[in-house]
Design a protein around this motif. Structure first.
Motif, PDB file in Angstrom:
ATOM      1  N   LEU A   1      36.928  -1.442  26.177  1.00 37.08           N
ATOM      2  CA  LEU A   1      38.336  -1.602  26.545  1.00 37.08           C
ATOM      3  C   LEU A   1      38.502  -2.714  27.584  1.00 37.08           C
ATOM      4  N   ASP A   2      37.557  -2.824  28.509  1.00 40.91           N
ATOM      5  CA  ASP A   2      37.609  -3.917  29.480  1.00 40.91           C
ATOM      6  C   ASP A   2      37.519  -5.265  28.768  1.00 40.91           C
ATOM      7  N   GLU A   3      36.628  -5.354  27.766  1.00 42.39           N
ATOM      8  CA  GLU A   3      36.514  -6.588  26.982  1.00 42.39           C
ATOM      9  C   GLU A   3      37.822  -6.893  26.257  1.00 42.39           C
ATOM     10  N   MET A   4      38.463  -5.865  25.731  1.00 44.80           N
ATOM     11  CA  MET A   4      39.716  -6.063  25.012  1.00 44.80           C
ATOM     12  C   MET A   4      40.815  -6.550  25.949  1.00 44.80           C
ATOM     13  N   ARG A   5      40.893  -5.963  27.123  1.00 45.45           N
ATOM     14  CA  ARG A   5      41.897  -6.409  28.091  1.00 45.45           C
ATOM     15  C   ARG A   5      41.663  -7.873  28.471  1.00 45.45           C
ATOM     16  N   GLU A   6      40.413  -8.232  28.672  1.00 48.11           N
ATOM     17  CA  GLU A   6      40.108  -9.616  29.023  1.00 48.11           C
ATOM     18  C   GLU A   6      40.464 -10.553  27.879  1.00 48.11           C
ATOM     19  N   ALA A   7      40.172 -10.128  26.634  1.00 49.57           N
ATOM     20  CA  ALA A   7      40.504 -10.956  25.477  1.00 49.57           C
ATOM     21  C   ALA A   7      42.013 -11.162  25.365  1.00 49.57           C
ATOM     22  N   LEU A   8      42.799 -10.132  25.664  1.00 44.03           N
ATOM     23  CA  LEU A   8      44.253 -10.273  25.617  1.00 44.03           C
ATOM     24  C   LEU A   8      44.732 -11.251  26.681  1.00 44.03           C
ATOM     25  N   ARG A   9      44.044 -11.302  27.813  1.00 41.73           N
ATOM     26  CA  ARG A   9      44.397 -12.311  28.821  1.00 41.73           C
ATOM     27  C   ARG A   9      44.001 -13.706  28.332  1.00 41.73           C
ATOM     28  N   TRP A  10      42.871 -13.826  27.650  1.00 46.83           N
ATOM     29  CA  TRP A  10      42.520 -15.123  27.058  1.00 46.83           C
ATOM     30  C   TRP A  10      43.596 -15.561  26.074  1.00 46.83           C
ATOM     31  N   GLU A  11      44.148 -14.591  25.343  1.00 46.71           N
ATOM     32  CA  GLU A  11      45.189 -14.871  24.352  1.00 46.71           C
ATOM     33  C   GLU A  11      46.486 -15.316  25.018  1.00 46.71           C
ATOM     34  N   GLY A  12      46.667 -14.979  26.292  1.00 43.94           N
ATOM     35  CA  GLY A  12      47.868 -15.384  27.005  1.00 43.94           C
ATOM     36  C   GLY A  12      48.929 -14.314  27.092  1.00 43.94           C
ATOM     37  N   VAL A  13      48.554 -13.041  26.955  1.00 43.85           N
ATOM     38  CA  VAL A  13      49.541 -11.963  27.005  1.00 43.85           C
ATOM     39  C   VAL A  13      49.391 -11.151  28.295  1.00 43.85           C
TER      40      VAL A  13
ATOM     41  N   CYS B   1      44.751 -18.538  23.920  1.00 41.29           N
ATOM     42  CA  CYS B   1      44.387 -18.025  22.600  1.00 41.29           C
ATOM     43  C   CYS B   1      42.949 -17.519  22.727  1.00 41.29           C
ATOM     44  N   ASP B   2      42.549 -16.590  21.837  1.00 45.10           N
ATOM     45  CA  ASP B   2      41.181 -16.094  21.944  1.00 45.10           C
ATOM     46  C   ASP B   2      40.438 -16.092  20.609  1.00 45.10           C
ATOM     47  N   HIS B   3      41.006 -16.696  19.567  1.00 45.00           N
ATOM     48  CA  HIS B   3      40.309 -16.805  18.286  1.00 45.00           C
ATOM     49  C   HIS B   3      40.367 -18.253  17.793  1.00 45.00           C
ATOM     50  N   PHE B   4      39.220 -18.792  17.433  1.00 41.38           N
ATOM     51  CA  PHE B   4      39.091 -20.186  16.996  1.00 41.38           C
ATOM     52  C   PHE B   4      38.309 -20.175  15.685  1.00 41.38           C
ATOM     53  N   GLY B   5      39.013 -20.288  14.558  1.00 46.47           N
ATOM     54  CA  GLY B   5      38.343 -20.297  13.260  1.00 46.47           C
ATOM     55  C   GLY B   5      37.448 -21.521  13.123  1.00 46.47           C
ATOM     56  N   CYS B   6      36.201 -21.319  12.696  1.00 50.96           N
ATOM     57  CA  CYS B   6      35.277 -22.450  12.622  1.00 50.96           C
ATOM     58  C   CYS B   6      34.012 -22.063  11.864  1.00 50.96           C
ATOM     59  N   TYR B   7      33.227 -23.086  11.600  1.00 54.50           N
ATOM     60  CA  TYR B   7      31.901 -22.905  10.993  1.00 54.50           C
ATOM     61  C   TYR B   7      30.861 -23.451  11.950  1.00 54.50           C
ATOM     62  N   LEU B   8      29.941 -22.584  12.388  1.00 56.00           N
ATOM     63  CA  LEU B   8      28.835 -23.003  13.251  1.00 56.00           C
ATOM     64  C   LEU B   8      27.526 -22.713  12.531  1.00 56.00           C
TER      65      LEU B   8
END
Length: 562
Positions: free
Chosen positions: A318-330, A53-60
């Motif tokens: 776009l490189d950041e987006m591709r990496e984020a999609l890998r973090w997401e597990g896709v 997953c690549d999004h973690f809802g939270c308050y910091l």
């Protein structure tokens, strides 16, 4: 008769193997409890968070400032906040800060770029509540942590039912062993129980490929076990009538919509929404969070299809987006795109609505995670009055584990069991397995029958509506189907037996949806009635509670807990 092969005891029983269950098990173990986690698969890589997953809802506070109410409003106003009790949202956010730091200390990269970065699921110029993190190894890390804390595991053992004492109170569970040639039961006695069994999928036909039961964005083995247990045993469920629908790349059902930085566009290149006209790496295009329905509507009225277009974005973005999609597990989707020569810089990606499922609807919990059934707690996607994806599962799993551990110190032990209810649960499974080799109805046929009834008699928009006529007919047909399955459903091996029991869980969830939809005499969100077309503003701050006590279904309304 399938035999009870062994018995186990514990202080806290965690049912499920996903993020919420592992978090609950770790928290309870840290309180000094003897904890057993039972999972139908294996908790190292099970559930909808299995691959990332690549999004973690939270308050910091160090990012958002000292006013937590700013982020409370963002969460309640987001697509995840539709069915929230605000009181639970506030507690979640207060405890989310420590959870981010805790996960980081355990080895989950919460700031993979060296700093806390919030992006996606947000309106331009508004505060961002979702932390961008690398969740690829979250499950193995949590599984290892649970083992280090002394949690015991019972994998490949779906829970069939609660075990009750002589007073009718749950004091454990009956689990089915499916990792052997012939099935057997494990009788588990516990002082408290945490239900964390994930979303309910496979209720409606797969939108991407109706003939393929498991081409889904979420874990196809999650079929609402926890919701079914609470529904069958008289507990409170809520918001079941308002199904959740996700969206993403067409015919390749995957989560990760908010990872895309492109603009939602029509074929002529014009933007679908009013929020962005060019790719935005920090906010993306929130249009498809605001309304998934438009993806289907525009196909039906001929203005579609709708594409997410990243053209014009710098290559670094776009490189950041591709990496984020890998973090997401896709990663499989990205690998497929590479094989087919699909390039985000040149090709727009068509998006679609996926099938309805039960997520963030279901079991009612209080601020401590306890359900209306004493000593039974619930966390994660089966909860009906709170949901913030992975982070919600992590934080409320932790809250439930702590609460259940403390409660277990005073909860009575299960010295005497209700033998009649135990025999009935054993018999229900045994009758299905005893028909093996008979050529009886298969679980696939039964599952498709459930999907057909749900799609026909409890449909979701756009261009489809519910009514008293449809829902009453659907409930009658569901009852008929249940009776037919009681007579004919068969399973030739333990795996098929597990799938057959999942169909009964789907029947329970489907009936709960239909009863709640019949009781809600208005149209709201994905619940649209042709005989009650208006949205009643007097119900905007209320939840509909449904209970099923020995077959008598009733609905009551309560104010949201502010």
């Amino acid at each position: 008769m399938i035999p009870i092969q062994n018995e186990m005891t514990c202080d806290v029983l965690c049912v499920g193997g996903g993020i919420a269950a592992l978090q609950a098990s770790i928290a309870a173990a840290e309180e000094g409890s003897d904890v057993l986690l039972v999972d139908k698969a294996h908790p190292r890589r099970s559930g909808s968070g299995a691959t990332g997953c690549d999004h973690f809802g939270c308050y910091l506070p160090e990012v958002h400032g000292d006013d937590i109410n700013v982020i409370v409003r963002e969460i309640l106003g987001s697509q995840t906040g539709t069915c929230h009790d605000p009181r639970l949202t506030r507690r979640f956010l207060k405890e989310s800060t420590a959870m981010v730091h805790r996960w980081e200390s355990w080895g989950i990269p919460m700031r993979p770029k060296g700093f806390y970065e919030f992006k996606g699921h947000a309106f331009p110029t508004r505060p961002r509540a979702f932390l961008h993190y690398d969740g690829r190894q979250q499950k193995p890390i949590l599984y290892k942590k649970a083992g280090e804390c002394g949690v015991r595991f019972l994998p490949y053992s779906p829970v069939v039912d609660f075990v009750f004492n002589e007073h009718g109170q749950p004091v454990g569970a009956l689990a089915l062993r499916i990792d052997q040639e012939d099935p057997g039961f494990t009788l588990i006695r516990s002082r408290t129980i945490v239900l964390a069994t994930g979303v309910a999928t496979r209720l409606y036909s797969s939108a991407t490929s109706p003939g393929m039961l498991f081409n889904l964005a979420y874990c196809g083995s999650c079929t609402g076990t926890g919701i079914s247990l609470v529904w069958r045993n008289g507990g409170h469920t809520l918001n079941m009538e308002i199904p959740y629908i996700h969206a993403g790349p067409k015919h390749f059902a995957r989560c990760g919509k908010a990872s895309f930085i492109g603009v939602a566009r029509y074929p002529d290149g014009s933007p679908v929404g009013p929020f962005v006209t060019e790719p935005d790496k920090d906010y993306g295009d929130v249009t498809l969070d605001v309304s998934h329905r438009i993806l289907t509507e525009r196909l039906c009225d001929g203005r579609g299809p709708i594409y997410v277009d990243c053209h014009g974005a710098p290559e670094a973005w776009l490189d950041e987006m591709r990496e984020a999609l890998r973090w997401e597990g896709v990663a499989a989707m990205l690998d497929h795109m590479d094989e087919e020569g699909i390039d985000f810089s040149r090709h727009a990606i068509e998006f679609m609505q996926y099938e309805p499922h039960v997520q963030g609807r279901g079991v009612e919990i209080d601020e401590n995670g306890e359900t209306s059934i004493p000593n039974v707690y619930a966390a994660g996607d089966i909860v009906g009055n709170f949901r913030v994806g992975v982070s919600g599962a992590a934080v409320y799993g932790w809250i439930c584990g702590k609460s259940a551990a403390r409660k277990s110190k005073d909860a009575p032990s299960s010295s005497s069991l209700d033998q009649n209810s135990l025999d009935a649960a054993c018999d229900r499974c045994s009758r299905i397995y005893d028909r093996r080799g008979s050529g009886g109805a298969t679980w696939r046929e039964a599952n498709i029958a459930v999907q057909t009834l749900m799609s026909s008699y409890a449909p979701v928009p756009p261009h489809k509506a519910r009514s008293a006529n449809l829902l009453c007919a659907g409930l009658k047909y569901m009852k008929d189907l249940r009776a037919k399955l009681d007579r004919e459903l068969s399973a030739d091996n333990p795996h098929e037996l597990m799938r057959a029991l999942e169909v009964y869980e789907l029947l329970d969830c489907g009936e709960a949806i239909m009863h709640a939809a019949l009781e809600r005499k208005e149209s709201r969100g994905n619940h649209v009635r042709s005989d009650y077309t208006l949205t009643n503003p007097l119900l905007s701050n209320k939840f509909l509670i449904m209970t099923n006590r020995k077959g008598i279904v009733a609905g009551t309304w309560r104010e949201k807990w502010n």
